[in-house]
Design an enzyme around this catalytic site. Structure first.
Site, PDB file in Angstrom:
ATOM      1  N   ASP A  91      10.694  -1.430   3.799  1.00  0.00           N
ATOM      2  CA  ASP A  91       9.797  -0.524   3.858  1.00  0.00           C
ATOM      3  C   ASP A  91       8.598  -1.623   4.791  1.00  0.00           C
ATOM      4  OD1 ASP A  91       7.307  -0.467   1.688  1.00  0.00           O
ATOM      5  OD2 ASP A  91       9.030   1.186   0.510  1.00  0.00           O
ATOM      6  N   ASP A  92       7.365  -1.617   4.408  1.00  0.00           N
ATOM      7  CA  ASP A  92       6.666  -1.843   4.705  1.00  0.00           C
ATOM      8  C   ASP A  92       7.170  -3.923   5.799  1.00  0.00           C
ATOM      9  OD1 ASP A  92       4.148  -2.111   6.394  1.00  0.00           O
ATOM     10  OD2 ASP A  92       2.719  -2.178   4.564  1.00  0.00           O
ATOM     11  N   LYS A 155       9.908   7.363   4.762  1.00  0.00           N
ATOM     12  CA  LYS A 155       9.482   7.220   3.555  1.00  0.00           C
ATOM     13  C   LYS A 155       7.739   7.184   3.733  1.00  0.00           C
ATOM     14  CE  LYS A 155       7.227   4.155  -0.095  1.00  0.00           C
ATOM     15  NZ  LYS A 155       8.098   3.024  -0.676  1.00  0.00           N
ATOM     16  N   ASP A 157       3.606   6.308   4.318  1.00  0.00           N
ATOM     17  CA  ASP A 157       2.763   6.541   2.871  1.00  0.00           C
ATOM     18  C   ASP A 157       1.204   7.103   3.195  1.00  0.00           C
ATOM     19  OD1 ASP A 157       1.618   4.886   0.566  1.00  0.00           O
ATOM     20  OD2 ASP A 157       2.365   3.135   1.526  1.00  0.00           O
ATOM     21  N   SER A 189       4.492   9.994   0.295  1.00  0.00           N
ATOM     22  CA  SER A 189       3.587   9.272  -1.049  1.00  0.00           C
ATOM     23  C   SER A 189       2.404  10.320  -1.509  1.00  0.00           C
ATOM     24  CB  SER A 189       3.630   7.805  -0.362  1.00  0.00           C
ATOM     25  OG  SER A 189       4.835   7.140  -0.740  1.00  0.00           O
ATOM     26  N   ARG A 214       6.853   9.989  -3.430  1.00  0.00           N
ATOM     27  CA  ARG A 214       6.334   9.088  -5.030  1.00  0.00           C
ATOM     28  C   ARG A 214       5.320   9.807  -5.605  1.00  0.00           C
ATOM     29  NH1 ARG A 214       5.314   4.082  -4.669  1.00  0.00           N
ATOM     30  NH2 ARG A 214       4.630   4.282  -5.571  1.00  0.00           N
ATOM     31  N   ASP A 218       2.518   2.014  -8.105  1.00  0.00           N
ATOM     32  CA  ASP A 218       3.747   1.474  -7.679  1.00  0.00           C
ATOM     33  C   ASP A 218       4.253   0.690  -8.584  1.00  0.00           C
ATOM     34  OD1 ASP A 218       2.945   1.716  -4.485  1.00  0.00           O
ATOM     35  OD2 ASP A 218       2.586  -0.412  -4.495  1.00  0.00           O
TER      36      ASP A 218
END
Ligand code: GLA
Length: 419
Positions: A91-92, A155, A157, A189, A214, A218
């Site tokens: 992820d990030d 993913k 965002d 997202s 998503r 979160d």
């Protein structure tokens, strides 16, 4: 598709550089990657490991190649991969603060000294897939590199982007991913930034361009957070339920089972409710330290079979009782169903009495139910028969229900069906 890697990389750079060109690309180039015919399963770093970049004080848990290698080892060695948990997703906070000399995003050289390609090779050698994260505000170059690095999922965002930029950027990225010729699953997202009741989202478009998306805020490591997601999904189920299906899924966010915020009952509830929602099963927990009880929930084979049902129909909440018991139903292949009886009570185990007829099941069938957590089988259940189950506070009873016999008009067994 037979693009060479270099050719496809160059192509993406060109595509990402030229919005005007993309505007002319017909919609027929929407996502056609054939991926994720059942909800994806794997591991994602964010909820449990966040943006911990302090590898000096916390080398075991910081965002580094070692963390992802450790998780890949666990998935491959501890029986997760065989159950379907195959994605290892970054992820990030994997990027260096500075770009490369050529202006491209690069992984932090201290925390990812071997680079993302080596990590992808490591993950692939264990029969797993690697996912990576990018944000619309900074992503274009990292996608190019990601393709080169051999990642299997992105993913994407939408932090720090206006709704106009998102409306252009999400379809544009979908086309660019398709154009690589490499199967890269695409997690958007976008709707999480367009929430509300009802959500201001074109879900038909999303299902055409993304493999999963998503929908909402979160998840945090708490029961309140799980409940808020379940509430929002249930309140919006008329919109959300029809748009899910093979290749395109609503994503209520990660499983937090194995962490600190849920009791055992609540962990069972999250797993059951995510399965009813045909949700992706991305664990975000430390697989090196996970308890046996959490493992048991996450590795439940019947649960996973239901989650991965090939019809890919998302379930719904069908009943909210005054007693604060809620009933959820998901239709499955072979005329089977999954039923979840969920207690929102906070007092004591509740004895809930109902019948399949009250849950709208057909009268002329004899059913068998298997309790997904205890394995107990209840046979010879007719729709009119009352039954009582005991549901613990914030817990569930979950059934896998299937017809065993069809009755004729005289209630005589007319037809025996074997599954
Ligand atoms: C957003 C996403 C999270 C996570 C963080 C990382 O909040 O919704 O899932 O990726 O960004 O910064």
């Amino acid at each position: 598709m037979t693009f060479s890697l270099l050719y496809s990389t160059a192509l993406i750079m060109k595509l990402m550089d030229s919005f005007f060109f993309l505007a002319l690309v017909p919609l027929a180039l929407a996502l056609e990657n054939g991926l994720m015919r059942t909800p994806p399963m794997g591991w994602l770093s964010w909820e449990r490991f966040r943006c911990n970049t302090d590898c000096k004080s916390d080398p075991h848990s910081c965002i580094s190649e070692k963390l992802f290698m450790d998780m890949a080892d666990r998935l491959a060695t501890d029986g997760w991969r065989e159950l379907g948990y195959v994605y290892v997703n970054i992820d990030d906070c994997w990027m260096a603060k500075e770009r490369s000399a050529t202006g491209q995003l690069i992984p932090d050289p201290e925390r990812f000294p071997s680079g993302i390609k080596a990590l992808a090779d490591y993950v692939h050698a264990r029969g797993l897939k690697l996912g990576i994260y990018g944000d619309m505000a900074t992503l274009a170059p990292s996608l190019v590199e990601g393709t080169l690095w051999g990642v299997d999922m992105l993913k994407f965002d939408g932090c720090y982007s206006s709704s106009d930029v998102q409306a252009q950027g999400y379809p544009k990225m979908s086309r660019a991913l398709n154009a690589t010729g490499r199967p890269i699953a695409y997690s958007c997202s976008w709707p999480a930034y367009r929430g509300g009741l009802p959500p201001q989202v074109n879900y038909t478009l999303l299902a055409n361009i993304c493999n999963l998306w998503r929908n909402y805020g979160d998840i945090q490591d708490s029961w309140d957070s799980v409940l808020s997601i379940v509430d929002w999904f249930s309140a919006n189920q008329d919109i959300l339920q029809p748009v899910a299906g093979p290749g395109h899924w609503n994503d209520p966010d990660m499983l937090i089972i194995g962490n600190f915020g849920l009791s055992c009952e609540q962990a069972r509830s999250q797993m059951a409710l995510w399965t009813i929602m045909a949700a992706p099963l991305f664990m975000s927990t430390d697989l090196r330290a996970i308890s046996e009880s959490a493992k048991e929930i996450l590795k439940n084979k019947l649960m996973i079979k239901i989650n991965q049902d090939p019809l890919g129909i998302q379930g719904r909440r069908i009943l909210q009782e005054k007693s604060h018991i809620e009933v959820f139903l998901r239709p499955l292949s072979h005329s089977a169903s999954a039923l979840v009886f969920f207690s929102r009570r906070t007092d004591m185990p509740y004895r809930y009495t109902t019948s399949l007829a009250q849950l709208n099941f057909t009268q002329d069938v004899v059913y068998e139910a298997q309790d997904v957590y205890t394995g107990q089988i209840i046979s010879g259940l007719k729709a009119a028969d009352n039954f009582t189950i005991v549901v613990n506070p914030s817990g569930v009873v979950m059934w896998y229900l299937y017809p065993t016999m069809y009755l004729d008009q005289y209630n005589i067994m007319a037809h025996l069906k074997i599954f």
